[in-house]
Enzyme design. Structure first.
Site, PDB file in Angstrom:
ATOM      1  N   ASP A  13       1.294  -1.312  -0.368  1.00 15.23           N
ATOM      2  CA  ASP A  13      -0.299   0.063   0.205  1.00 15.23           C
ATOM      3  C   ASP A  13       0.897   1.068  -0.119  1.00 15.23           C
ATOM      4  O   ASP A  13       0.858   2.659   0.427  1.00 15.23           O
ATOM      5  CB  ASP A  13      -1.427   0.183   1.456  1.00 15.23           C
ATOM      6  CG  ASP A  13      -1.575  -1.223   1.246  1.00 15.23           C
ATOM      7  OD1 ASP A  13      -1.924  -1.708   0.565  1.00 15.23           O
ATOM      8  OD2 ASP A  13      -2.140  -1.203   2.464  1.00 15.23           O
ATOM      9  N   LYS A  16       2.390   2.177  -5.267  1.00 12.13           N
ATOM     10  CA  LYS A  16       2.979   2.093  -6.386  1.00 12.13           C
ATOM     11  C   LYS A  16       1.870   2.215  -7.244  1.00 12.13           C
ATOM     12  O   LYS A  16       3.212   2.243  -8.378  1.00 12.13           O
ATOM     13  CB  LYS A  16       3.299   0.290  -6.460  1.00 12.13           C
ATOM     14  CG  LYS A  16       3.858  -0.260  -5.169  1.00 12.13           C
ATOM     15  CD  LYS A  16       4.757  -1.522  -4.823  1.00 12.13           C
ATOM     16  CE  LYS A  16       3.071  -2.120  -4.422  1.00 12.13           C
ATOM     17  NZ  LYS A  16       3.111  -2.358  -3.073  1.00 12.13           N
ATOM     18  N   GLY A  40      -4.296  -5.170  -4.293  1.00  6.86           N
ATOM     19  CA  GLY A  40      -5.512  -3.344  -4.601  1.00  6.86           C
ATOM     20  C   GLY A  40      -4.427  -2.242  -5.167  1.00  6.86           C
ATOM     21  O   GLY A  40      -3.992  -1.620  -4.149  1.00  6.86           O
ATOM     22  N   HIS A  41      -4.776  -2.027  -6.354  1.00 11.85           N
ATOM     23  CA  HIS A  41      -4.271  -0.834  -6.844  1.00 11.85           C
ATOM     24  C   HIS A  41      -5.289   0.647  -7.275  1.00 11.85           C
ATOM     25  O   HIS A  41      -5.781  -0.406  -8.130  1.00 11.85           O
ATOM     26  CB  HIS A  41      -3.941  -1.109  -8.352  1.00 11.85           C
ATOM     27  CG  HIS A  41      -1.872  -1.685  -7.985  1.00 11.85           C
ATOM     28  ND1 HIS A  41      -1.679  -1.919  -6.580  1.00 11.85           N
ATOM     29  CD2 HIS A  41      -1.394  -2.080  -9.117  1.00 11.85           C
ATOM     30  CE1 HIS A  41      -0.219  -2.335  -7.219  1.00 11.85           C
ATOM     31  NE2 HIS A  41       0.091  -2.418  -8.272  1.00 11.85           N
ATOM     32  N   GLN A 223       2.070  -6.121  -2.612  1.00 10.23           N
ATOM     33  CA  GLN A 223       2.639  -5.925  -1.993  1.00 10.23           C
ATOM     34  C   GLN A 223       3.751  -5.208  -1.223  1.00 10.23           C
ATOM     35  O   GLN A 223       4.213  -3.953  -2.313  1.00 10.23           O
ATOM     36  CB  GLN A 223       2.891  -7.291  -0.925  1.00 10.23           C
ATOM     37  CG  GLN A 223       1.279  -8.314  -0.684  1.00 10.23           C
ATOM     38  CD  GLN A 223       0.754  -9.211  -2.148  1.00 10.23           C
ATOM     39  OE1 GLN A 223       1.074  -9.308  -3.042  1.00 10.23           O
ATOM     40  NE2 GLN A 223      -0.968  -8.772  -2.090  1.00 10.23           N
TER      41      GLN A 223
HETATM   42  P1  IMP Z   1      -2.477 -12.727   1.980  1.00 10.85           P
HETATM   43  O1  IMP Z   1      -1.868 -12.717   1.202  1.00 10.85           O
HETATM   44  O2  IMP Z   1      -3.621 -12.746   1.930  1.00 10.85           O
HETATM   45  O3  IMP Z   1      -2.448 -14.281   2.805  1.00 10.85           O
HETATM   46  O4  IMP Z   1      -2.517 -12.445   3.245  1.00 10.85           O
HETATM   47  C1  IMP Z   1      -0.960 -12.576   4.321  1.00 10.85           C
HETATM   48  C2  IMP Z   1      -0.546 -11.078   4.877  1.00 10.85           C
HETATM   49  O5  IMP Z   1      -0.771  -9.785   3.905  1.00 10.85           O
HETATM   50  C3  IMP Z   1      -1.815  -9.954   5.765  1.00 10.85           C
HETATM   51  O6  IMP Z   1      -1.095  -9.442   6.644  1.00 10.85           O
HETATM   52  C4  IMP Z   1      -2.214  -9.357   4.564  1.00 10.85           C
HETATM   53  O7  IMP Z   1      -3.167  -8.320   5.138  1.00 10.85           O
HETATM   54  C5  IMP Z   1      -1.619  -8.386   3.892  1.00 10.85           C
HETATM   55  N1  IMP Z   1      -1.438  -8.548   3.013  1.00 10.85           N
HETATM   56  C6  IMP Z   1      -1.764  -8.774   1.600  1.00 10.85           C
HETATM   57  N2  IMP Z   1      -1.540  -7.905   0.588  1.00 10.85           N
HETATM   58  C7  IMP Z   1      -2.242  -7.109   0.614  1.00 10.85           C
HETATM   59  C8  IMP Z   1      -1.816  -5.796   0.336  1.00 10.85           C
HETATM   60  O8  IMP Z   1      -2.190  -5.510  -0.583  1.00 10.85           O
HETATM   61  N3  IMP Z   1      -1.432  -4.480   0.881  1.00 10.85           N
HETATM   62  C9  IMP Z   1      -0.713  -4.881   2.336  1.00 10.85           C
HETATM   63  N4  IMP Z   1      -1.154  -5.486   2.625  1.00 10.85           N
HETATM   64  C10 IMP Z   1      -1.549  -7.199   1.980  1.00 10.85           C
END
Ligand code: IMP
Length: 436
Positions: A13, A16, A40-41, A223
């Protein structure tokens, strides 16, 4: 070899999408290299806001070929819905290309993700519940379905016949009620395959041919570094490789083909989900930043945890990604925060620590050592040159740059493309031709 990697230096977040937007004009291909619809972009194009989860942001530019690389895990349902939404807004979706080799997130992956988190209770990772971890597990176990399988009923059926008894048994053991059967899944997956067939190709050669032609390729990470499976605060991480190295494996290029690594960071820190966050703010200052910065998850709608900027983790992120230049986002959100605290080291078990420990156990015991910077009151949205920033803001940016050890070349002071300070900007050297 004009390939640029865009990588998040924090917990995701970082904004990017705005960096991609800024570089888009000179780009022929935008390749997403890891993650799935957990991302999420948010992009602003003129007055319009676009929220993308799976489709690379290049889709919004008619001269760019957006590419889903082999390192991505794809939920076909999400992808199709996202494409439909974009098409309904007049965006040409026909250019999208997705790798045959990208793995498929099936409904049982989501069910397993949710059931596991439920079982973990207070120790949960706080995943997005999108099935990301279970899909990557199957990829590593060589029992996953790839996008190419959506076009091959026999292969799909035999794979599902093999894995479904195991998945149903695990779901039962986790106390989940849902079960999956082969026939309806095959039918569903065939429908996805028919719809996505025109977009599926061997992406590796698309990317390699573009590089050979001298086209500019942007590899877009989702991420961030601190959520990286190998380098983040394990186990509170995602299941892929957001670091710049992931662009090589997940995008199909070699390290020597990377020309520039663009690190993106916010002027403060946020984190979604569980896990240690040494500079977290649980007071009104944090609430103010969260409110002004609209710090709510694009994918899950969860409020993001907010904290002061962490120079310890940033130095680490700059190192593991070999960052060559930085975009600093959301500086405007700090107007009115005084003092602005910059975490320059941790204290762990009574010792000063300056090297980020990628162990969640150590991080949980870390307390931040702060250096305080005077804040500034005035809004800075209209500033377009570093020299026009309030003195305090300029000093803060300089401190961030010194601590990161890489040049901050772009500073964002608002969500729109024009609300950007271009500093020491090195124009890209390579010609751009339209994609195939
Ligand atoms: P997962 O990717 O859904 O398995 O989640 C694993 C961890 O990554 C958790 O703490 C999520 O909140 C975090 N996470 C996954 N995608 C994002 C993102 O796009 N932005 C921020 N945190 C993320």
């Amino acid at each position: 070899m004009p390939a640029t990697v865009i990588v998040g230096l924090q917990w995701g977040d970082e904004g990017k999408g705005k960096t991609t937007d800024f570089l888009a004009e000179q780009t022929a291909l935008v390749v997403r290299y890891q993650g799935g619809d957990n991302a999420g972009h948010t992009l602003m194009l003129g007055d319009e806001v676009f929220k993308l989860h799976l489709v690379p942001s290049g889709i919004l530019y008619p001269h760019i070929v957006p590419v889903i690389g082999p390192g991505v895990v794809v939920n076909p349902q999400t992808l199709i819905e996202e494409l439909d939404r974009l098409a309904a807004r007049g965006i040409d979706i026909s250019r999208l290309r997705a790798s045959f080799a990208a793995h498929v997130i099936l409904p049982y992956h989501r069910a397993l993700d949710v059931a596991r988190e439920h079982r973990l209770g207070g120790a949960k990772v706080g995943t997005t519940g999108r099935g990301i971890g279970p899909a990557y597990e199957d990829r590593a176990a060589r029992s996953g379905l790839r996008l190419e399988d959506l076009l091959d009923e026999a292969a799909m059926r035999s794979k599902l016949e093999r894995v479904l008894p195991e998945k149903n048994a695990v779901l039962a053991a986790l106390g989940a009620e849902v079960r999956f059967e082969v026939d309806p899944l095959v039918e569903q997956a065939l429908a996805w395959g028919r719809r996505l067939a025109p977009h599926l190709i061997d992406v590796t050669w698309l990317v390699q041919d573009a590089l050979r032609r001298g086209d500019h390729v942007l590899l877009e990470g989702a991420q961030g570094t601190l959520l990286d499976l190998d380098h983040g605060s394990y186990p509170f991480v995602t299941s892929s490789s957001p670091v710049a190295g992931g662009a090589c494996t997940g995008g199909g290029i070699g390290p020597r083909q990377v020309d520039e690594v663009f690190g993106v960071m916010k002027a403060y820190a946020t984190r979604v989900g569980s896990g240690p966050f040494p500079t977290e703010l649980l007071d009104g200052v944090g609430e103010g930043i969260a409110e002004r910065g609209h710090e709510v998850g694009t994918t899950t709608g969860r409020p993001r945890r907010v904290g002061f900027f962490d120079a310890v983790s940033t130095r680490y992120a700059v190192a593991v990604n070999s960052v060559s230049s930085i975009m600093l986002n959301k500086l405007d959100i700090l107007s009115g925060v005084d003092p602005i605290r910059l975490c320059v080291a941790y204290e762990i078990d009574g010792k000063r620590v300056e090297a980020w420990p990628s162990s969640a156990k150590l991080l949980e015991r870390a307390t931040p050592v702060y250096e305080d910077f005077p804040g500034w009151e005035e809004p800075i949205h209209a500033v377009r040159a570093l020299s026009d920033l309030p003195d305090a803001a300029r000093r803060y940016v300089t401190a961030l740059e010194e601590t990161a050890g890489a040049p901050i070349v772009l500073v964002s002071v608002g969500p729109e493309r024009t609300q950007t300070i271009e500093r020491a900007w090195r124009p890209m050297r390579h010609r751009v031709v339209a994609g195939p």
